[in-house]
Design a protein around this motif. Structure first.
Motif, PDB file in Angstrom:
ATOM      1  N   SER A 146       0.854  -1.191   0.000  1.00  0.00           N
ATOM      2  CA  SER A 146       0.000   0.000   0.000  1.00  0.00           C
ATOM      3  C   SER A 146       0.886   1.237   0.000  1.00  0.00           C
ATOM      4  N   ARG A 147       0.422   2.286  -0.697  1.00  0.00           N
ATOM      5  CA  ARG A 147       1.196   3.520  -0.815  1.00  0.00           C
ATOM      6  C   ARG A 147       0.836   4.443   0.335  1.00  0.00           C
ATOM      7  N   GLN A 148       1.834   5.112   0.802  1.00  0.00           N
ATOM      8  CA  GLN A 148       1.611   6.071   1.863  1.00  0.00           C
ATOM      9  C   GLN A 148       1.329   7.425   1.215  1.00  0.00           C
ATOM     10  N   PRO A 149       0.437   8.229   1.785  1.00  0.00           N
ATOM     11  CA  PRO A 149       0.185   9.546   1.198  1.00  0.00           C
ATOM     12  C   PRO A 149       1.453  10.400   1.242  1.00  0.00           C
ATOM     13  N   ASN A 150       1.606  11.270   0.212  1.00  0.00           N
ATOM     14  CA  ASN A 150       2.796  12.121   0.132  1.00  0.00           C
ATOM     15  C   ASN A 150       2.784  13.118   1.277  1.00  0.00           C
ATOM     16  N   SER A 151       3.964  13.367   1.795  1.00  0.00           N
ATOM     17  CA  SER A 151       4.070  14.349   2.862  1.00  0.00           C
ATOM     18  C   SER A 151       4.120  15.745   2.252  1.00  0.00           C
ATOM     19  N   TRP A 152       3.906  16.757   3.052  1.00  0.00           N
ATOM     20  CA  TRP A 152       3.918  18.135   2.540  1.00  0.00           C
ATOM     21  C   TRP A 152       5.298  18.513   2.034  1.00  0.00           C
ATOM     22  N   LYS A 153       6.334  17.886   2.567  1.00  0.00           N
ATOM     23  CA  LYS A 153       7.694  18.180   2.113  1.00  0.00           C
ATOM     24  C   LYS A 153       7.916  17.714   0.678  1.00  0.00           C
ATOM     25  N   SER A 154       7.428  16.525   0.355  1.00  0.00           N
ATOM     26  CA  SER A 154       7.616  16.038  -1.009  1.00  0.00           C
ATOM     27  C   SER A 154       6.759  16.819  -1.995  1.00  0.00           C
ATOM     28  N   ILE A 155       5.581  17.251  -1.572  1.00  0.00           N
ATOM     29  CA  ILE A 155       4.720  18.071  -2.435  1.00  0.00           C
ATOM     30  C   ILE A 155       5.391  19.418  -2.701  1.00  0.00           C
ATOM     31  N   ALA A 156       5.950  20.034  -1.673  1.00  0.00           N
ATOM     32  CA  ALA A 156       6.631  21.320  -1.826  1.00  0.00           C
ATOM     33  C   ALA A 156       7.844  21.171  -2.737  1.00  0.00           C
ATOM     34  N   PHE A 157       8.593  20.066  -2.586  1.00  0.00           N
ATOM     35  CA  PHE A 157       9.759  19.822  -3.424  1.00  0.00           C
ATOM     36  C   PHE A 157       9.360  19.727  -4.897  1.00  0.00           C
ATOM     37  N   VAL A 158       8.309  18.982  -5.193  1.00  0.00           N
ATOM     38  CA  VAL A 158       7.846  18.825  -6.569  1.00  0.00           C
ATOM     39  C   VAL A 158       7.375  20.167  -7.126  1.00  0.00           C
ATOM     40  N   PHE A 159       6.676  20.939  -6.306  1.00  0.00           N
ATOM     41  CA  PHE A 159       6.185  22.257  -6.732  1.00  0.00           C
ATOM     42  C   PHE A 159       7.354  23.176  -7.098  1.00  0.00           C
ATOM     43  N   PHE A 160       8.346  23.281  -6.206  1.00  0.00           N
ATOM     44  CA  PHE A 160       9.472  24.167  -6.460  1.00  0.00           C
ATOM     45  C   PHE A 160      10.341  23.663  -7.617  1.00  0.00           C
ATOM     46  N   LEU A 161      10.446  22.374  -7.776  1.00  0.00           N
ATOM     47  CA  LEU A 161      11.174  21.823  -8.910  1.00  0.00           C
ATOM     48  C   LEU A 161      10.475  22.181 -10.218  1.00  0.00           C
ATOM     49  N   THR A 162       9.150  22.098 -10.249  1.00  0.00           N
ATOM     50  CA  THR A 162       8.375  22.455 -11.444  1.00  0.00           C
ATOM     51  C   THR A 162       8.544  23.938 -11.774  1.00  0.00           C
ATOM     52  N   VAL A 163       8.473  24.795 -10.760  1.00  0.00           N
ATOM     53  CA  VAL A 163       8.647  26.236 -10.976  1.00  0.00           C
ATOM     54  C   VAL A 163      10.052  26.511 -11.510  1.00  0.00           C
ATOM     55  N   VAL A 190      12.013  24.516 -13.259  1.00  0.00           N
ATOM     56  CA  VAL A 190      12.101  24.061 -14.648  1.00  0.00           C
ATOM     57  C   VAL A 190      11.421  25.059 -15.579  1.00  0.00           C
ATOM     58  N   ILE A 191      10.280  25.592 -15.190  1.00  0.00           N
ATOM     59  CA  ILE A 191       9.565  26.581 -16.013  1.00  0.00           C
ATOM     60  C   ILE A 191      10.403  27.852 -16.155  1.00  0.00           C
ATOM     61  N   LEU A 192      11.018  28.315 -15.071  1.00  0.00           N
ATOM     62  CA  LEU A 192      11.838  29.529 -15.138  1.00  0.00           C
ATOM     63  C   LEU A 192      13.073  29.332 -16.018  1.00  0.00           C
ATOM     64  N   VAL A 193      13.704  28.196 -15.923  1.00  0.00           N
ATOM     65  CA  VAL A 193      14.871  27.919 -16.765  1.00  0.00           C
ATOM     66  C   VAL A 193      14.458  27.867 -18.236  1.00  0.00           C
ATOM     67  N   ALA A 194      13.326  27.219 -18.513  1.00  0.00           N
ATOM     68  CA  ALA A 194      12.839  27.142 -19.898  1.00  0.00           C
ATOM     69  C   ALA A 194      12.525  28.540 -20.434  1.00  0.00           C
ATOM     70  N   ALA A 195      11.901  29.381 -19.592  1.00  0.00           N
ATOM     71  CA  ALA A 195      11.582  30.748 -20.023  1.00  0.00           C
ATOM     72  C   ALA A 195      12.853  31.543 -20.286  1.00  0.00           C
ATOM     73  N   ALA A 196      13.863  31.387 -19.421  1.00  0.00           N
ATOM     74  CA  ALA A 196      15.122  32.103 -19.607  1.00  0.00           C
ATOM     75  C   ALA A 196      15.824  31.669 -20.889  1.00  0.00           C
ATOM     76  N   LEU A 197      15.713  30.416 -21.239  1.00  0.00           N
ATOM     77  CA  LEU A 197      16.325  29.943 -22.476  1.00  0.00           C
ATOM     78  C   LEU A 197      15.549  30.385 -23.707  1.00  0.00           C
ATOM     79  N   PHE A 198      14.255  30.595 -23.567  1.00  0.00           N
ATOM     80  CA  PHE A 198      13.395  30.946 -24.692  1.00  0.00           C
ATOM     81  C   PHE A 198      13.444  32.440 -25.017  1.00  0.00           C
ATOM     82  N   LEU A 199      13.663  33.305 -24.019  1.00  0.00           N
ATOM     83  CA  LEU A 199      13.614  34.760 -24.231  1.00  0.00           C
ATOM     84  C   LEU A 199      14.607  35.278 -25.274  1.00  0.00           C
ATOM     85  N   PRO A 200      15.864  34.835 -25.279  1.00  0.00           N
ATOM     86  CA  PRO A 200      16.762  35.341 -26.335  1.00  0.00           C
ATOM     87  C   PRO A 200      16.281  35.023 -27.743  1.00  0.00           C
TER      88      PRO A 200
END
Length: 168
Positions: free
Chosen positions: A18-35, A37-47
């Motif tokens: 059985s899977r254990q529900p994700n803790s708030w720490k792992s959710i925050a990590f995934v959120f900040f990792l996604t942000v 990645v989006i910022l790096v992609a935007a920085a590469l796209f602007l030039p």
């Protein structure tokens, strides 16, 4: 008799852990990792967006020149193979209108061309309204256009296709 297991059979759900529900720490990590990645992609796209704007401006300048050349050749085909004069002159030799005015009709600006009084100079009050009208094809967007001045010039010489005040 021993029971053999079928290798193609899915394992039963009972055997899975059985899977254990994700803790708030792992959710925050995934959120900040996604942000991140989006910022790096935007920085590469602007030039590339900035380079695309420069390419578009360059393309518009080239298209303006192409349209001017096509208009000059259209004028020549309607006038016995002669390009327009660099400028027209009155009986006293005073310049009246440049080649730009003479090819307005070939640049799909026939209405503006028909409002020009060719017997009066371009800066005469009778032609003031016509010459306040900006003709976009005469201005490259990469150059600052001061007071509706053109950015495209010609060479006036007895050896060029634009001699002083007369056609060849």
């Amino acid at each position: 008799m021993t029971e053999t297991t079928n290798p193609y059979q899915f394992p039963s759900l009972e055997s899975s852990t059985s899977r254990q529900p994700n803790s708030w720490k792992s959710i925050a990590f995934v959120f900040f990792l996604t942000v991140a990645v989006i910022l790096v992609a935007a920085a590469l796209f602007l030039p590339s967006v900035r380079n695309a704007k420069g390419a578009a401006v360059s393309l518009e300048c080239k298209n303006n020149l192409k349209n001017i050349v096509l208009a000059l050749h259209s004028y020549a085909s309607k006038n016995g193979g002669q390009f327009p004069p660099a400028y027209t002159v009155d009986s006293n030799g005073k310049p009246l209108h440049s080649w730009r005015t003479l090819i307005l009709a070939q640049l799909d600006r026939r209405e503006l061309f028909e409002h020009v009084d060719f017997s009066k100079p371009w800066d005469d009050p009778g032609n003031a309204e016509v010459f306040k009208t900006a003709v976009r094809v005469y201005s490259c967007p990469s150059q600052e256009n001061r007071d509706n001045l053109t950015t495209y010039q010609i060479i006036i010489s007895s050896k060029s296709c634009f001699p002083d005040g007369k056609s060849r």
